[in-house]
Design a protein around this motif. Structure first.
Motif, short mmCIF file in Angstrom:
data_model
loop_
_atom_site.label_atom_id
_atom_site.label_comp_id
_atom_site.label_asym_id
_atom_site.label_seq_id
_atom_site.Cartn_x
_atom_site.Cartn_y
_atom_site.Cartn_z
N ARG A 147 4.13 -7.36 3.48
CA ARG A 147 4.29 -5.90 3.55
C ARG A 147 3.30 -5.18 2.64
N ALA A 149 0.18 -4.23 2.96
CA ALA A 149 -0.64 -3.17 3.56
C ALA A 149 0.15 -1.88 3.74
N ILE A 150 1.37 -1.97 4.26
CA ILE A 150 2.18 -0.77 4.47
C ILE A 150 2.59 -0.15 3.14
N ALA A 152 0.80 -0.22 0.35
CA ALA A 152 -0.39 0.47 -0.16
C ALA A 152 -0.59 1.79 0.58
N LYS A 153 -0.35 1.78 1.89
CA LYS A 153 -0.48 3.00 2.68
C LYS A 153 0.52 4.06 2.21
N ASN A 154 1.75 3.65 1.97
CA ASN A 154 2.78 4.59 1.52
C ASN A 154 2.49 5.14 0.13
N ARG A 155 1.91 4.32 -0.74
CA ARG A 155 1.51 4.82 -2.07
C ARG A 155 0.47 5.93 -1.92
N GLY A 156 -0.46 5.73 -1.01
CA GLY A 156 -1.48 6.75 -0.77
C GLY A 156 -0.89 8.03 -0.22
N ILE A 157 0.06 7.90 0.69
CA ILE A 157 0.72 9.07 1.27
C ILE A 157 1.48 9.83 0.19
N GLN A 160 -0.83 11.81 -1.95
CA GLN A 160 -1.28 13.02 -1.26
C GLN A 160 -0.20 14.10 -1.27
#
Length: 211
Positions: A147, A149-150, A152-157, A160
């Motif tokens: 998990r 990748a998802i 890391a994506k959620n941390r970025g979101i 933002q």
């Protein structure tokens, strides 16, 4: 990594114990620890958990510190105050599992710990184990690994979202009660530790103007 320690007034008597545990783990790993106090319950400058959050925001947004370790009686108040600041992502860490998961999944830049609730026999060993799980090795790798990748994506979101929902740190400093701000930076070693490490001249200049 520059790690800042901030201790709230109700737990100031434990600063030396916490500082020693943090240095014991972090310094052999190549990190540097900066102790912003409180250093004792008798300190002239007194930090509330709200001031802990404000000080964490100053240190992280100015890049005077890369990571903040703070807390209070339960750890909840300091965590909430830290997360009210722009650019601060603070987790509540009670045990080494919390520390590991926060580091790997959330990869934030601050933790808050309970220094009264559950702080009993061998508490310093729990602190060391928590710091070791947090600072030894690379953070943000994800858990479980599949998990990563998802996560890391959620941390970025989340980053933002926080950037949109918060004002800049300088705007926060200008808008906050000046007496509260002055009290938050009134520690006896604040100027000695902060200004040589601060990388944001606008924040530094504003804080110098208050002293």
């Amino acid at each position: 990594m520059k790690i800042a320690l901030i201790t709230e007034n109700s737990q100031a008597a434990k600063n030396e114990l916490i500082h020693t545990a943090l240095k014991t783990v972090a310094e052999p790993l190549g990190h540097t620890v900066f102790n912003y106090g409180m250093y004792s319950a008798e300190d002239k400058a007194s930090l509330t958990y709200v001031m802990n959050g404000l000080l964490a925001g100053i240190l992280l947004n100015s890049k005077a510190a890369d990571f903040v370790v703070t807390g209070c009686g339960t750890g909840m108040g300091s965590m909430l105050a830290c997360n009210a600041m722009p650019g601060v992502f603070c987790g509540l860490v009670v045990d080494p599992t919390d520390a590991f998961l926060f580091g790997q999944i959330n990869d934030g830049n601050a933790i808050s710990m309970p220094y009264a609730k559950g702080f009993g026999w061998a508490a310093e060993l729990n602190l060391q184990d928590c710091y070791r799980k947090l600072f030894d090795g690379e953070r943000g790798l994800g858990y479980p690994k599949e998990r990563a990748a998802i996560m890391a994506k959620n941390r970025g979101i989340l980053s933002q979202v926080k950037a949109v929902s918060c004002r800049s740190m300088l705007d926060v400093l200008k808008g906050i009660d000046p007496d509260l701000l002055k009290a938050a930076i009134a520690g006896e070693k604040f100027a000695e530790l902060f200004f040589p490490n601060c990388q944001d001249e606008a924040i530094a200049a504003y804080l110098r103007g208050l002293q």
